[in-house]
Design a protein around this motif. Structure first.
Motif, mmCIF file in Angstrom:
data_model
loop_
_atom_site.group_PDB
_atom_site.id
_atom_site.type_symbol
_atom_site.label_atom_id
_atom_site.label_comp_id
_atom_site.label_asym_id
_atom_site.label_seq_id
_atom_site.Cartn_x
_atom_site.Cartn_y
_atom_site.Cartn_z
ATOM 1 N N GLU B 59 0.830 -1.210 0.000
ATOM 2 C CA GLU B 59 0.000 0.000 0.000
ATOM 3 C C GLU B 59 0.866 1.262 0.000
ATOM 4 O O GLU B 59 0.554 2.240 -0.670
ATOM 5 N N TYR B 107 -7.354 -6.885 6.648
ATOM 6 C CA TYR B 107 -6.596 -5.968 5.791
ATOM 7 C C TYR B 107 -7.127 -4.535 5.904
ATOM 8 O O TYR B 107 -6.383 -3.572 5.734
ATOM 9 N N LYS B 108 -8.421 -4.412 6.155
ATOM 10 C CA LYS B 108 -8.999 -3.066 6.284
ATOM 11 C C LYS B 108 -8.255 -2.267 7.364
ATOM 12 O O LYS B 108 -7.970 -1.085 7.189
ATOM 13 N N ILE B 111 -4.876 -1.025 6.055
ATOM 14 C CA ILE B 111 -5.049 0.057 5.074
ATOM 15 C C ILE B 111 -5.354 1.363 5.808
ATOM 16 O O ILE B 111 -4.795 2.425 5.487
ATOM 17 N N PHE B 112 -6.224 1.293 6.817
ATOM 18 C CA PHE B 112 -6.544 2.500 7.593
ATOM 19 C C PHE B 112 -5.304 3.022 8.323
ATOM 20 O O PHE B 112 -5.094 4.235 8.429
ATOM 21 N N SER B 115 -3.141 4.909 5.905
ATOM 22 C CA SER B 115 -3.726 6.232 5.624
ATOM 23 C C SER B 115 -3.412 7.213 6.751
ATOM 24 O O SER B 115 -2.983 8.346 6.509
ATOM 25 N N ASP B 186 -6.425 13.802 4.951
ATOM 26 C CA ASP B 186 -5.994 13.119 6.180
ATOM 27 C C ASP B 186 -4.915 13.913 6.919
ATOM 28 O O ASP B 186 -4.862 13.907 8.153
ATOM 29 N N ARG B 196 -11.263 12.400 9.617
ATOM 30 C CA ARG B 196 -11.549 12.434 8.179
ATOM 31 C C ARG B 196 -13.029 12.741 7.946
ATOM 32 O O ARG B 196 -13.386 13.549 7.103
#
Lengths: 71, 228
Positions: B59, B107-108, B111-112, B115, B186, B196
């Motif tokens: 990512e 995985y979420k 990813i967060f 970010s 962000d 956000r």
């Protein structure tokens, strides 16, 4: 597309847009649905999330990232 | 709700799980006759961490704009993201309802984390501000033809007036930061100690007010996008 058209497109808001919190809450469900059923079907099933992902750059990035991670 | 106490009850509230998700849950949080051995749990945690780390690296490579992180810095961020994601996942196993595959849900989190970390990282080395009035570059950002000087000036002027006259102080600050100064959303949320969602809502309302102002002043049509 002219500058005015691009500006207008950017300024348009979709009343169905669910916002970041709700979209991110079910992002994993949405992404699995895209994988299983395709984008069009998923967008019809979750129109508010689809509207948000089109409008919100950071959430759109998270969506693309999660899709890439599981693909 | 504690992890151990939640698992048996939590699983019973879940929908039917695929075999892989069920096995992840058993190894990470199983109890009773489903309880994993200590070695099994350690192995599952190490395997999950490995997956999260690989996803974090990928990512960070994928997101090269506007914050490009490379080398040792990227390794550090990837490890931090994987560590924090693993902690969050093990702390929230009782919230996994089986509506997605376990790995997608897991995985979420990473990813967060990527970010959020990139948002904060932006301020360690923010891009150098280009000289001149940033508003003059707005027409380029919306794809206005550079040869059409009059149109570009009109667009920038109308938008600037709308921002000044139609927005609240908070909306103006957020809009200018994101659209004129090109600060990532962000990163702005991190700088303002906000979220956000809150920044997006502010921008959502600002976009509506600016559009209404431009419609009222004849720059845009009420419903359909203006045709060139």
């Amino acid at each position: 597309m002219s500058g005015w058209e691009a500006l207008d497109q950017f300024l348009q808001t979709d009343p169905q847009d669910v916002g970041c919190d709700r979209a991110m809450e079910i992002l994993d469900i949405y992404v699995d649905a895209v994988i299983r059923q395709g984008t069009d079907t998923t967008e019809r099933r979750y129109p508010g999330v689809a509207a948000h992902l089109r409008a919100c750059g950071p959430c759109g990035e998270d969506y693309a990232g999660l899709l890439a991670a599981i693909s | 709700m504690s992890l151990a106490g939640s698992t048996a009850a939590g699983v019973s509230r879940r929908g039917p799980l695929d075999a892989e998700s069920r096995e992840w849950l058993r190894c990470l949080a199983g109890t009773g006759c489903d309880a994993p051995s200590a070695a099994e749990r350690e192995h599952a945690l190490a395997r999950l961490h490995q997956l999260l780390l690989r996803a974090a690296h990928a990512e960070l490579r994928r997101r090269s704009h506007p914050v490009r992180v490379e080398g040792r810095e990227r390794d550090d961020l990837a490890h931090q993201a994987a560590d924090d994601a693993l902690l969050a996942i093990t702390g929230k196993l009782d919230r996994f309802r089986g509506d997605s595959r376990f790995t997608t849900w897991a995985y979420k989190f990473v990813i967060f984390e990527v970010s959020a970390k990139l948002g904060r990282h932006y301020w360690r080395n923010p891009p150098v501000q280009v000289d001149g009035d940033a508003w003059e570059r707005i027409p380029d950002r919306f794809g206005a033809d550079p040869a059409q000087h009059a149109e570009s000036r009109e667009l920038a002027g109308a938008l600037r007036r709308a921002v000044t006259e139609a927005l609240s102080e908070r909306q103006r600050r957020v809009f200018v930061a994101i659209i004129v100064d090109e600060i990532p959303l962000d990163a702005l949320a991190a700088e303002l100690g906000s979220t956000r969602n809150a920044i997006y809502k502010t921008m959502f309302d600002a976009r509506r007010k600016i559009r209404a102002h431009l419609v009222a002043h004849g720059y845009l049509h009420d419903e359909e996008p203006r045709k060139s």
